[in-house]
Design an enzyme around this catalytic site. Structure first.
Site, PDB file in Angstrom:
ATOM      1  N   HIS A   1       0.820  -1.220   0.000  1.00 54.95           N
ATOM      2  CA  HIS A   1       0.000   0.000   0.000  1.00 54.95           C
ATOM      3  C   HIS A   1       0.853   1.270   0.000  1.00 54.95           C
ATOM      4  O   HIS A   1       0.548   2.245   0.688  1.00 54.95           O
ATOM      5  CB  HIS A   1      -0.962  -0.001   1.176  1.00 54.95           C
ATOM      6  CG  HIS A   1      -2.045  -1.030   1.094  1.00 54.95           C
ATOM      7  ND1 HIS A   1      -2.550  -1.475  -0.099  1.00 54.95           N
ATOM      8  CD2 HIS A   1      -2.723  -1.694   2.080  1.00 54.95           C
ATOM      9  CE1 HIS A   1      -3.509  -2.375   0.138  1.00 54.95           C
ATOM     10  NE2 HIS A   1      -3.622  -2.534   1.439  1.00 54.95           N
TER      11      HIS A   1
ATOM     12  N   HIS B   1     -10.329   1.371   0.625  1.00 55.85           N
ATOM     13  CA  HIS B   1     -10.152   0.268   1.566  1.00 55.85           C
ATOM     14  C   HIS B   1     -11.230   0.294   2.656  1.00 55.85           C
ATOM     15  O   HIS B   1     -10.930   0.101   3.845  1.00 55.85           O
ATOM     16  CB  HIS B   1      -8.757   0.322   2.193  1.00 55.85           C
ATOM     17  CG  HIS B   1      -8.220  -1.020   2.612  1.00 55.85           C
ATOM     18  ND1 HIS B   1      -8.802  -1.774   3.603  1.00 55.85           N
ATOM     19  CD2 HIS B   1      -7.161  -1.735   2.163  1.00 55.85           C
ATOM     20  CE1 HIS B   1      -8.106  -2.886   3.770  1.00 55.85           C
ATOM     21  NE2 HIS B   1      -7.103  -2.901   2.894  1.00 55.85           N
TER      22      HIS B   1
ATOM     23  N   GLU C   1     -11.658  -4.474  -2.780  1.00 59.03           N
ATOM     24  CA  GLU C   1     -10.650  -3.503  -3.209  1.00 59.03           C
ATOM     25  C   GLU C   1     -10.441  -3.624  -4.717  1.00 59.03           C
ATOM     26  O   GLU C   1      -9.638  -4.429  -5.179  1.00 59.03           O
ATOM     27  CB  GLU C   1      -9.342  -3.744  -2.469  1.00 59.03           C
ATOM     28  CG  GLU C   1      -9.461  -3.708  -0.950  1.00 59.03           C
ATOM     29  CD  GLU C   1      -8.242  -4.286  -0.260  1.00 59.03           C
ATOM     30  OE1 GLU C   1      -7.116  -3.860  -0.582  1.00 59.03           O
ATOM     31  OE2 GLU C   1      -8.412  -5.190   0.591  1.00 59.03           O
TER      32      GLU C   1
END
Length: 342
Positions: A105, A177, A312
């Site tokens: 991420h 998210h 996601e």
């Protein structure tokens, strides 16, 4: 239809965090300027009662101090980059390693840790636009990148449009998210949710969730959601991908291209049904396996592992290291589109 922007509180550094509220007759969405977080999505259950269907925290500081990316816009590059490096033209770019030697991420200073400017979208009556800048070299990523995220309502749906500009070649892979529990954010386990996913294949990954490059069929495996089934039905199966991730934490390859249907989810206790649409090639299904026990959630909620499910939508994980994956490189501009209809 109404749109409002007001103060929400202070960040840990004393910056003012804004709360933007989008509301119509079907849905209310609350957004924070910190990390462009989806703070609340409120819809009616089968009896007409309002239900908040996303997990979250009560203060901006709580969102900052927790590392679960709850509700946040994640990028520059969502998901994982193997070995925290990737080729870009004739160079190897090294980025921050923050999980088992890989980059997850975007490292430590991605957009999920950024403060966004927020304003009413010019010419729109049901929309706000958030903007943030990631300077060149942030966690090793090249190019000054400006990200815009437009949140709009469309009847009972939330539309998310990402746009990015950069002054140098780089990579870009954005996702949201949010942790969903359609029975209500404080209702406990989400394993009874019924899911359908428009995917005949998923990406094989190693024990650290790095794609091998192979695309495996879901048919005949616990990964198959082409027909509706409960999230918890096969989650404990003796199946390596599930055992290695303590549940679902895999990227599904969504059929077709363009803006199309990706998934359905139903909360059995409320009857709330959510559809996910996307323009992106993949959708990572995450059953919140590693959500640490939370005792300070919003409204006094207590959360634990598997109390939610994440959808996601994304370019494929580690795409820059796989020439056979759809291209996640960014030249001067990137535009992506997602739609959550609840």
């Amino acid at each position: 239809m109404s749109v409002s922007i007001r103060d929400f509180g202070k960040s840990t550094t004393g910056e003012t965090v804004k709360l933007a509220v989008l509301k119509n007759d079907f849905i209310e969405v609350q957004l924070l300027s910190y990390a462009a977080i989806i703070h609340r999505i409120i819809v009616s259950d089968r009896k007409g009662n309002p239900v908040d269907v996303v997990l979250g925290y009560g203060t901006a500081a709580d969102y900052e101090l927790n590392t679960d990316s709850m509700g946040a816009a994640v990028g520059r590059f969502a998901n994982r980059i193997a070995g925290a490096q990737f080729p870009l033209y004739e160079e190897i770019v090294h980025v921050t390693a923050n999980q088992h030697g890989n980059c997850l991420h975007s490292g430590l200073h991605g957009f999920s840790h950024s403060m966004f400017d927020v304003e009413l979208t010019p010419g729109e009556t049901d929309s706000v636009t958030m903007t943030a800048v990631s300077p060149a070299g942030t966690d090793g990523f090249p190019g000054n990148m400006t990200l815009t995220i437009q949140y709009s309502l469309a009847k009972s749906g939330l539309v998310i449009r990402y746009g990015a500009t950069t002054d140098a070649p780089t990579v870009c892979n954005m996702t949201n998210h949010s942790y969903f529990n359609l029975n209500g954010h404080a209702s406990g386990s989400a394993l009874g949710h019924r899911l359908t996913i428009d995917a005949d294949y998923y990406l094989e990954a190693d024990p650290y969730s790095i794609p091998t490059g192979r695309k495996l069929p879901v048919e005949g495996t616990p990964m198959d959601f082409t027909e509706e089934k409960t999230l918890g039905l096969d989650i404990g199966a003796d199946f390596a991908p599930l055992k290695e991730c303590s549940g679902y934490d895999q990227c599904y390859i969504i059929r077709d291209s363009g803006l199309r249907h990706a998934a359905w989810a139903v909360g059995p206790e409320t009857g709330i049904r959510m559809e996910v649409l996307t323009t992106l090639p993949g959708m990572h299904l995450y059953s919140a396996n590693f959500l640490a026990p939370v005792t300070d959630g919003k409204d006094g909620a207590h959360y634990a592992a598997r109390d939610a499910v994440c959808f996601e939508t994304e370019d494929f994980p580690d795409a820059p290291n796989h020439p056979n994956f759809p291209d996640a490189a960014a030249g001067s501009a990137v535009q992506l589109h997602d739609d959550l209809s609840v």
